[in-house]
Design an enzyme around this catalytic site. Structure first.
Site, mmCIF file in Angstrom:
data_model
loop_
_atom_site.group_PDB
_atom_site.id
_atom_site.type_symbol
_atom_site.label_atom_id
_atom_site.label_comp_id
_atom_site.label_asym_id
_atom_site.label_seq_id
_atom_site.Cartn_x
_atom_site.Cartn_y
_atom_site.Cartn_z
ATOM 1 N N GLY A 239 -5.041 -14.457 33.602
ATOM 2 C CA GLY A 239 -5.959 -14.007 34.640
ATOM 3 C C GLY A 239 -5.444 -13.984 36.056
ATOM 4 N N PRO A 276 -0.720 -15.493 30.411
ATOM 5 C CA PRO A 276 -0.665 -14.432 31.420
ATOM 6 C C PRO A 276 -0.196 -13.116 30.828
ATOM 7 C CG PRO A 276 1.264 -15.845 31.625
ATOM 8 C CD PRO A 276 0.420 -16.418 30.506
ATOM 9 N N GLY A 277 -0.798 -12.026 31.251
ATOM 10 C CA GLY A 277 -0.367 -10.701 30.829
ATOM 11 C C GLY A 277 -0.004 -9.878 32.043
ATOM 12 N N ARG A 278 -1.029 -9.621 32.879
ATOM 13 C CA ARG A 278 -0.856 -8.731 34.024
ATOM 14 C C ARG A 278 0.265 -9.191 34.958
ATOM 15 N NH1 ARG A 278 -5.127 -5.641 36.133
ATOM 16 N NH2 ARG A 278 -6.587 -7.045 35.111
ATOM 17 N N ARG A 314 -6.891 3.177 34.647
ATOM 18 C CA ARG A 314 -7.459 2.116 35.486
ATOM 19 C C ARG A 314 -8.245 2.625 36.708
ATOM 20 N NH1 ARG A 314 -5.287 -1.486 37.760
ATOM 21 N NH2 ARG A 314 -6.691 -3.134 37.105
ATOM 22 N N TYR A 318 -11.976 1.362 36.451
ATOM 23 C CA TYR A 318 -12.323 0.194 37.279
ATOM 24 C C TYR A 318 -12.272 0.494 38.773
ATOM 25 C CZ TYR A 318 -10.365 -1.854 32.937
ATOM 26 O OH TYR A 318 -10.038 -2.143 31.649
ATOM 27 N N CYS A 346 -9.753 17.863 32.630
ATOM 28 C CA CYS A 346 -10.956 18.587 33.026
ATOM 29 C C CYS A 346 -12.161 17.697 33.238
ATOM 30 C CB CYS A 346 -11.275 19.635 31.973
ATOM 31 S SG CYS A 346 -9.864 20.670 31.697
ATOM 32 N N TYR A 375 -1.567 -2.829 31.399
ATOM 33 C CA TYR A 375 -2.795 -2.073 31.143
ATOM 34 C C TYR A 375 -2.635 -0.599 31.561
ATOM 35 C CZ TYR A 375 -4.369 -6.883 30.735
ATOM 36 O OH TYR A 375 -4.477 -8.187 30.379
HETATM 37 N N1 LLP Z 1 -6.181 -14.147 27.431
HETATM 38 C C1 LLP Z 1 -7.323 -13.557 27.060
HETATM 39 C C2 LLP Z 1 -8.179 -14.195 26.064
HETATM 40 C C3 LLP Z 1 -7.684 -12.323 27.644
HETATM 41 O O1 LLP Z 1 -8.825 -11.725 27.287
HETATM 42 C C4 LLP Z 1 -6.843 -11.718 28.610
HETATM 43 C C5 LLP Z 1 -7.177 -10.429 29.209
HETATM 44 C C6 LLP Z 1 -5.645 -12.390 28.950
HETATM 45 C C7 LLP Z 1 -5.360 -13.602 28.340
HETATM 46 C C8 LLP Z 1 -4.674 -11.829 29.942
HETATM 47 O O2 LLP Z 1 -5.226 -11.729 31.209
HETATM 48 P P1 LLP Z 1 -4.293 -11.281 32.430
HETATM 49 O O3 LLP Z 1 -3.311 -12.388 32.687
HETATM 50 O O4 LLP Z 1 -3.603 -10.041 32.033
HETATM 51 O O5 LLP Z 1 -5.222 -11.087 33.549
HETATM 52 N N2 LLP Z 1 -7.759 -3.630 31.126
HETATM 53 C C9 LLP Z 1 -8.086 -4.461 32.260
HETATM 54 C C10 LLP Z 1 -7.742 -5.925 32.019
HETATM 55 C C11 LLP Z 1 -8.403 -6.520 30.816
HETATM 56 C C12 LLP Z 1 -8.059 -7.958 30.579
HETATM 57 C C13 LLP Z 1 -8.578 -8.423 29.273
HETATM 58 N N3 LLP Z 1 -8.211 -9.755 28.910
HETATM 59 C C14 LLP Z 1 -7.394 -3.902 33.491
HETATM 60 O O6 LLP Z 1 -6.716 -2.880 33.394
HETATM 61 O O7 LLP Z 1 -7.546 -4.444 34.574
#
Ligand code: LLP
Length: 423
Positions: A239, A276-278, A314, A318, A346, A375
């Site tokens: 997050g 972490p992902g993003r 995105r 969003y 379109c 994403y």
């Molecule tokens: N763990 C869980 C259980 C999650 O649901 C998520 C993201 C993460 C970890 C990773 O979160 P991050 O570190 O990436 O913030 N498509 C959206 C974001 C959706 C996130 C969903 N869950 C966007 O483009 O902003």
């Protein structure tokens, strides 16, 4: 910090000039930097040391096999949310004991897949899921480590579509019911409680909600231990946000996030996981696109690109901001004017930005969307029968296509015609 910089007036990915990639693979395309991905993983790893910890990369952000292989080689764990992602993790070389399975709707097939292939833990999100996992594990003669994802009812102060920690969200079980639910799990065969899981949302730019959630998890740890559960692992979710707009103040760094973790749960003697992902993938990627036309409207200019909402959803989904920069560095003092930056799809929603201040651009110029590594490609589609765009990975002066653009024949031939329509 990323590794996309201007050199001699041309934007590079590490040591590779982006026009060179464009000439070889065509536009639009995604490009990722190995050095940036590595750096971001290392920042989290260092931020949590000396705690016993595992950084479990949330592959939903970018699940290209090459990115996953890099993460596996760096020693990361991985967070998966579907059988498909689990298969990707295994194919990239993650051992089962570094794969964490999250998600609100795991099916029996997905459970069986992970139980057979090996799993570090399931993060459970509901009572029916616990019952089903217990059933599947027992049938397979296995005992599976589990945590329960608790919903701490904390406002993550982020976009409503990516906030997950309020009681009205579908995620986890209410923290107020945790005691009851853990007691129930203790009676179920095939499940072994190892810890607690929490994830309150994505793109958080303030540490206070993390702190509030983790303090609740610390309290819960004490309570559950007192009730006889062996809480030895805390999964603190992902997050942490990234700077999408360079002219704005930057969100806190992984190091500062690590301080919050240590301050709130550091003295519990638990192994800590984060997901972490993003932050790992986001600023490690660009979407590079070509200007098809510059069109004059009644009161505005439209910059019509060859990238569209199907490639990067995105902004449409969003109202997300991505910095847009020309590949050719603008000369100092050049006139900056507003453009509506749009794609060819379109619908009016296919608008990346309205009134974006940009230097003069013309047909054939290349532009890059920054912060598109997370994403971006994973959420793309073939809407308007626009092929999924290539992904490219750069490593110093080398680059490789890590997902090729499909041909139109491949796309069309995926469909089939029922017998009654043939002939
Ligand atoms: N763990 C869980 C259980 C999650 O649901 C998520 C993201 C993460 C970890 C990773 O979160 P991050 O570190 O990436 O913030 N498509 C959206 C974001 C959706 C996130 C969903 N869950 C966007 O483009 O902003």
């Amino acid at each position: 910090m990323d590794h996309f910089t201007y050199r001699d007036g041309i934007l590079h990915a590490e040591d590779v000039p982006l026009p060179e990639i464009a000439a070889e693979v065509g536009t639009p395309f995604y490009v990722y930097s190995t050095a940036t991905l590595t750096r971001h993983y290392n920042l989290f790893d260092e931020a949590l040391s000396p705690l016993d910890h595992l950084v479990c990369y949330a592959m939903k952000a970018n699940s290209n096999q090459a990115v996953l292989t890099l993460m596996a080689k760096l020693g990361a764990g991985v967070d998966v949310v579907s059988g498909g992602e689990y298969r990707r993790a295994k194919a990239a070389g993650f051992p089962g004991d570094r794969i964490v399975f999250s998600g609100v709707g795991k099916t029996a097939e997905e459970m069986e897949l992970a139980l057979t292939g090996g799993i570090r833990q399931f993060n459970l999100e509901s009572e029916p899921e616990m019952l089903l996992l217990s059933e599947v594990a027992t049938r397979l003669g296995k005992t599976v480590p589990v945590t329960v994802r608790v919903n701490p009812d904390v406002d993550a102060k982020t976009h409503e579509k990516i906030a997950t920690g309020k009681s009205e969200n579908k995620f986890g079980i209410p923290i107020s019911r945790a005691s009851e639910v853990y007691a129930e799990i203790a009676t179920l065969p095939g499940l072994e409680v190892v810890g607690i899981d929490v994830h309150i949302g994505s793109q958080l730019t303030d540490l206070a909600p993390f702190e509030a959630a983790y303090l609740k998890v610390a309290d819960l740890t004490h309570q559950l231990r007192a009730e006889g559960h062996d809480i030895r692992r805390l999964d603190l979710g992902g997050g942490l946000g990234i700077p999408y707009e360079r002219s704005n103040t930057a969100p806190p760094l992984p190091l500062e996030f690590g301080e919050v973790v240590k301050r709130t749960v550091g003295d519990l003697g638990c192994e800590v996981e984060i997901e972490p992902g993003r932050l790992i993938a986001g600023n490690a990627g660009l979407l590079v696109s070509d200007v098809i036309y510059v069109k004059k409207g009644e009161d505005r200019k439209f910059l019509i690109l060859d990238a569209a909402m199907n490639d990067l959803i995105r902004p449409a989904m969003y109202d997300a901001w991505h910095d847009i920069v020309p590949i050719q560095e603008p000369v100092a003092g050049v006139e900056i004017t507003p453009y509506d930056v749009v794609g060819p799809v379109c619908e009016s929603g296919d608008t990346f930005s309205k009134g974006r201040a940009l230097p003069p651009l013309k047909r054939g110029d290349l532009v890059a969307f920054r912060s598109a590594g997370a994403y971006g490609a994973v959420m793309s589609s073939e809407y308007n029968t626009r092929p999924l765009i290539p992904e490219v990975l750069v490593h110093e002066h080398q680059f490789a296509v890590i997902r090729a653009r499909p041909t139109f024949d491949e796309i069309i031939n995926r469909d089939s015609i029922p017998s009654w329509l043939e002939g």
